[in-house]
Motif scaffolding. Structure first.
Motif, PDB file in Angstrom:
ATOM      1  N   GLY A 316       0.813  -1.203   0.000  1.00  0.00           N
ATOM      2  CA  GLY A 316       0.000   0.000   0.000  1.00  0.00           C
ATOM      3  C   GLY A 316       0.844   1.247   0.000  1.00  0.00           C
ATOM      4  N   ILE A 317       0.207   2.350  -0.303  1.00  0.00           N
ATOM      5  CA  ILE A 317       0.868   3.649  -0.299  1.00  0.00           C
ATOM      6  C   ILE A 317      -0.078   4.672   0.306  1.00  0.00           C
ATOM      7  N   GLY A 330      -4.456   0.419  -1.131  1.00  0.00           N
ATOM      8  CA  GLY A 330      -3.895  -0.852  -0.687  1.00  0.00           C
ATOM      9  C   GLY A 330      -4.262  -1.989  -1.626  1.00  0.00           C
ATOM     10  N   LEU A 331      -3.349  -2.920  -1.795  1.00  0.00           N
ATOM     11  CA  LEU A 331      -3.580  -4.116  -2.584  1.00  0.00           C
ATOM     12  C   LEU A 331      -3.155  -5.328  -1.770  1.00  0.00           C
ATOM     13  N   ASN A 371      -6.881 -14.832  -4.967  1.00  0.00           N
ATOM     14  CA  ASN A 371      -7.766 -13.724  -4.602  1.00  0.00           C
ATOM     15  C   ASN A 371      -7.028 -12.406  -4.748  1.00  0.00           C
ATOM     16  N   LEU A 372      -7.775 -11.388  -5.035  1.00  0.00           N
ATOM     17  CA  LEU A 372      -7.242 -10.040  -5.186  1.00  0.00           C
ATOM     18  C   LEU A 372      -8.137  -9.086  -4.417  1.00  0.00           C
ATOM     19  N   GLY A 373      -7.513  -8.209  -3.637  1.00  0.00           N
ATOM     20  CA  GLY A 373      -8.259  -7.192  -2.909  1.00  0.00           C
ATOM     21  C   GLY A 373      -7.667  -5.826  -3.160  1.00  0.00           C
ATOM     22  N   ALA A 374      -8.509  -4.835  -3.437  1.00  0.00           N
ATOM     23  CA  ALA A 374      -8.061  -3.457  -3.662  1.00  0.00           C
ATOM     24  C   ALA A 374      -8.859  -2.536  -2.756  1.00  0.00           C
ATOM     25  N   ASN A 375      -8.163  -1.582  -2.142  1.00  0.00           N
ATOM     26  CA  ASN A 375      -8.802  -0.658  -1.206  1.00  0.00           C
ATOM     27  C   ASN A 375      -8.355   0.768  -1.497  1.00  0.00           C
ATOM     28  N   LEU A 376      -9.305   1.664  -1.529  1.00  0.00           N
ATOM     29  CA  LEU A 376      -9.030   3.100  -1.600  1.00  0.00           C
ATOM     30  C   LEU A 376      -9.602   3.723  -0.345  1.00  0.00           C
ATOM     31  N   ASP A 394     -13.839  -0.868  -1.337  1.00  0.00           N
ATOM     32  CA  ASP A 394     -13.121  -2.131  -1.516  1.00  0.00           C
ATOM     33  C   ASP A 394     -13.696  -2.929  -2.667  1.00  0.00           C
ATOM     34  N   TYR A 395     -12.797  -3.609  -3.379  1.00  0.00           N
ATOM     35  CA  TYR A 395     -13.191  -4.608  -4.361  1.00  0.00           C
ATOM     36  C   TYR A 395     -12.388  -5.871  -4.073  1.00  0.00           C
ATOM     37  N   LEU A 396     -13.082  -7.008  -4.041  1.00  0.00           N
ATOM     38  CA  LEU A 396     -12.422  -8.287  -3.793  1.00  0.00           C
ATOM     39  C   LEU A 396     -12.924  -9.315  -4.796  1.00  0.00           C
TER      40      LEU A 396
END
Length: 811
Positions: A316-317, A330-331, A371-376, A394-396
């Motif tokens: 993440g950044i 975040g990923l 699995n893949l998770g993305a968070n803003l 979030d997208y998962l």
């Protein structure tokens, strides 16, 4: 709400309101780093002069400030600690009214992490108003192990032979990672937790009754696993390597790195695990005639060989726009490939145990999971009092591809082959989850705070099962097992939570509302018609937490927890597919499952913040549990609703330091479980009491040596249809700190190889069944950890957008 509960809450609120008029003496201050930079997340501990017991503790805010809202008149000692800085101590602080401590400047112990000196050891377990916290670094036996092993060694947590997690005897536990649900269940959750090294975990939070901020899902409570995130700036990180040798060889390794410069902070954690294990499972069944005489016997041995590799990452950044506003991305993801081979031999015996036939199966599974998770995330602080707002999106996505090849051979008593067939299956599953969440926090004055939030989530699962049977060289579709199931669910939620810390009373009360819409569609095939269902319901979930200090020294405290929970079915449990383990054992879902609701109450006494004695009770309606039905000699395992279930528990959680070199920790509980429901064979009415104890002794010697002895014992346990016999185990661990950067650990798990599961299945129609399950539990682990880098303190925001759905995936 129950009138008795309303009356009880009203009484406590009356106590709280009368306390308003007691004289309050706040103590506040600020902690800075060299250069007058604020020191966030420093630990501030307050003790009364003449008493070594902790009177109160707090973490500093983003600006380094701290406050103890209400203190009794007296003389106090204040200590401040922070990783990488010298312990600060100030004696003889007199509190006769509102008191402000002069600005505290921490002194760095060195520019490198390797120079850090730890002045005090972490306790294994600490308790807060709404949760208990397990410090994993204080658990030496966790070295080289996995997240699942850490849970099994945590107080009140039990993990069965299938990897299912229960808390204080209650199933339906929701497991989170960094305030985000795993969205997994059953064997897939166990496999995921086995791929997460214990070295990457900082704490495990156990919440039998989570506050309103958390989703209401999980009748057994919530377990939140917090991973390590170094809070220093600059470039720093660590490497952990571990090798485990039992009957088979396994490994768990991880690497983390963190970098912070100016307004940018970047972090990454990568872990790799190699699993090579086995399960040796024996099944015994006796079939009866209507008059009770023996009709036949069934005896089976299944030897599962499992091997696979898994890689997980979190990165993440954060961009600090200014001191009040932060944006973050975040990923995270996991990739796992593994194989399973089942050498299976089934003996069908007559009433005199004469051999009727022998079935030999050679079953192969090849599985690919990802699995893949993305968070803003966004965070804004309106001022330095804690007034702020956060938002998360979030997208998962979960993908599982399972290819099966099952070969079956039937032999006559003389060993000649009678029949053979081949079953092949292709089982792809895809799950997509979208969530949006926002939380708002507003302080209302000394010790008072209100929180509120909104959340929306949408989940879509797509499950395909394509089976084909080959007999005598002819292959055809097997429509009894093939199907296509699509499930969609949306949940809208809102909550309000109020907390108030007074002189003697800490109060937290919340209310959460959730509206659920779900649609299931079974698309069928040429031999099965389409079917569908739709459900829509709205529910309220109140929570309350109270801690009352019976004296001004915190020697005696009383705590109350209460609330309502929901346990929605796992996504895959609604899928009516038949999934074979062999020709005589099938697993299938249940599209008629209803959500389960639980009322939870707990009353505790805390003595000197070291001994907590609790009495708790939970009442569940429509509890979801595994049920077993045997029809025409075939064993069907499916989830079902149990009409009524009541758990009553007495537990003691104690931590002692009889000598400077010896720390003793023990958790023990006595739990009674009752279940009553309509069942396949008539009425199910079971009851049983079990006792569990898990002691740990930690011996600290000179020159960086530490030894830990730990173990657990549980008497036989009765739950719905199952009677699980007693089980116990013992572990020995040794740790050596070679330098402040390098630590080595040697762990011997299950010293006497006693973690073997035996059980009996009851309430079967004209049948009896039992099992024995042996795994590779006795092993030796050697691990090394190394930390590097230069540091200065910063604060990392942990995004927490998704709250429930992740725990309900069964791939």
């Amino acid at each position: 709400m129950n009138p008795k509960i309303v009356a009880f809450l009203a009484t406590w609120l009356l106590i709280a309101s009368t306390s308003l008029y007691a004289q309050e003496f706040p103590l506040s201050g600020r902690v800075n780093l060299p250069g007058n930079q604020p020191a966030p997340d420093a630990t501030v501990i307050l003790t009364r002069t003449g008493d070594s017991a902790t009177h109160a503790n707090a973490l500093t805010a983003a600006d380094g400030s701290f406050i103890f809202p209400v203190l009794a008149q007296g003389i106090y000692t204040l200590q401040v600690s922070m990783t990488g800085y010298q312990l600060y101590r100030r004696d003889s602080i007199s509190v006769n009214g509102p008191t402000t401590v002069p600005v505290i400047i921490l002194q760095i112990t060195g520019t490198e992490l390797g120079a850090v000196t730890v002045s005090s050891r972490k306790p294994l377990v600490t308790r807060k108003n709404d949760r208990s916290i397990v410090n994993v670094d204080a658990m030496i036996s966790a070295a080289g192990s996995t997240a699942l092993d850490v849970l099994e060694k945590s107080p009140g947590v039990q993990v069965d032979q299938n990897g299912s997690v229960s808390l204080q005897g209650k199933s339906g536990v929701t497991v989170f990672i960094d305030d985000k649900p795993t969205y997994l269940s059953g064997e897939q959750l166990a496999a995921y937790l086995r791929s997460l090294p214990a070295s990457s975990i900082e704490t495990v939070e156990l919440m039998t009754n989570p506050p309103a901020r958390y989703d209401a899902a999980g009748n057994g409570g919530v377990i939140n696993i917090r991973t390590k995130k170094v809070k220093q700036g600059g470039l720093n990180g660590g490497i952990n390597l571990a090798l485990t040798q039992g009957h088979r060889t396994r490994s768990n390794n991880s690497f983390n790195i963190n970098y912070r410069k100016n307004r940018i902070a970047v972090f990454a954690n990568i872990s790799q695990s190699y699993n090579n294990s086995f399960t040796d499972l024996d099944l015994y069944r006796r079939y009866r005639n209507a008059d009770g005489t023996t009709k036949s016997f069934f005896e089976q041995n299944s030897f599962f060989n499992r091997e696979g590799n898994a890689v997980s990452y979190r990165t993440g950044i954060d961009f600090y726009k200014n001191e009040k506003t932060t944006w973050g991305v975040g990923l995270n993801g996991t990739g796992r490939r593994n194989t399973q081979q089942n050498d299976n031999t089934s003996n069908l015996l007559g009433p005199l145990r004469q051999v009727d036939s022998v079935i030999v199966a050679d079953n192969h599974d090849r599985m690919r999971f990802s699995n893949l998770g993305a968070n803003l995330n966004y965070r804004h602080e309106f001022d330095k009092s804690g007034h702020g707002i956060t938002a998360d999106g979030d997208y998962l996505r979960y993908s599982n591809r399972n290819q099966q090849e099952y070969y079956n051979y039937i032999f006559n008593p003389d060993g000649t082959q009678r029949y053979d067939d081949k079953l092949t299956g292709y089982l792809p599953t895809t799950i997509n989850i979208y969530t949006l969440k926002t939380d708002y926090t507003k302080p209302l004055g000394t010790g008072k705070r209100v929180e509120g939030g909104l959340k929306g989530s949408f989940t879509r699962t797509d499950n395909l099962a394509d089976y084909r049977m080959t007999v005598d060289g002819i292959t055809a579709s097997d429509y009894d097992k093939s199907n296509h199931f699509i499930y969609e669910e949306s949940i809208s939620a809102a909550y309000l939570n109020f907390s108030w810390e007074m002189k003697r009373l800490q109060l937290q009360a919340g209310l959460r509302a959730e509206h659920t819409i779900s649609d299931g569609n079974q698309l069928g095939n040429p031999a099965k018609a389409d079917s569908s269902f739709r459900r829509e319901y709205t529910n309220l979930f109140p929570t309350v937490f109270m801690t009352y200090k019976l004296d001004t020294t915190d020697k005696h405290q009383l705590a109350l927890r209460g609330g309502r929970r929901i346990d929605r079915p796992y996504y895959q449990d609604l899928n009516p597919f038949l999934s074979p383990m062999d020709k005589f054992t099938y697993y299938t879902g249940n599209p008629f499952l209803q959500p389960a609701f639980t009322q939870v109450y707990e009353l505790s006494h805390i003595f000197k913040n070291r001994i907590t004695t609790s009495i708790s009770m939970s009442h569940t309606r429509n509890s979801v549990a595994e049920t077993i039905e045997i029809k025409e000699g075939i064993y069907y395992s499916r989830p079902g609703n149990i009409g009524k279930r009541v758990n009553k528990t007495i537990s003691v959680n104690a931590n002692f330091d009889p000598y400077k070199w010896l720390n003793l920790y023990v958790y023990t509980e006595l739990t009674n479980m009752k279940a009553k429901s309509a069942f396949y064979t008539g009425e199910l009415n079971t009851s049983g009491t079990f006792w569990y104890i898990g002691p740990t002794a930690r011996i600290t010697a000179s020159k960086g040596w530490t030894t830990e002895l730990s173990g657990s014992y549980r008497t036989r346990l009765v739950t719905t249809q199952f009677l699980m016999k007693k089980i116990w185990g013992m572990n020995v661990s040794v740790q050596k700190k070679f330098t402040s950067r390098i630590t080595g650990r040697l762990v011997l798990s299950d010293v006497f190889y006693t973690r073997i599961n035996y059980g009996i299945i009851n309430n079967l129609e004209l049948a009896e069944a039992s099992w024995r399950n042996r795994q590779d539990s006795r092993n030796v682990t050697l691990s090394f950890s190394y930390s590097f880098g230069k540091a200065f303190a910063v604060k990392k925001y942990q995004a927490s957008g998704a709250d429930d759905e992740k725990n309900r995936v069964r791939n």
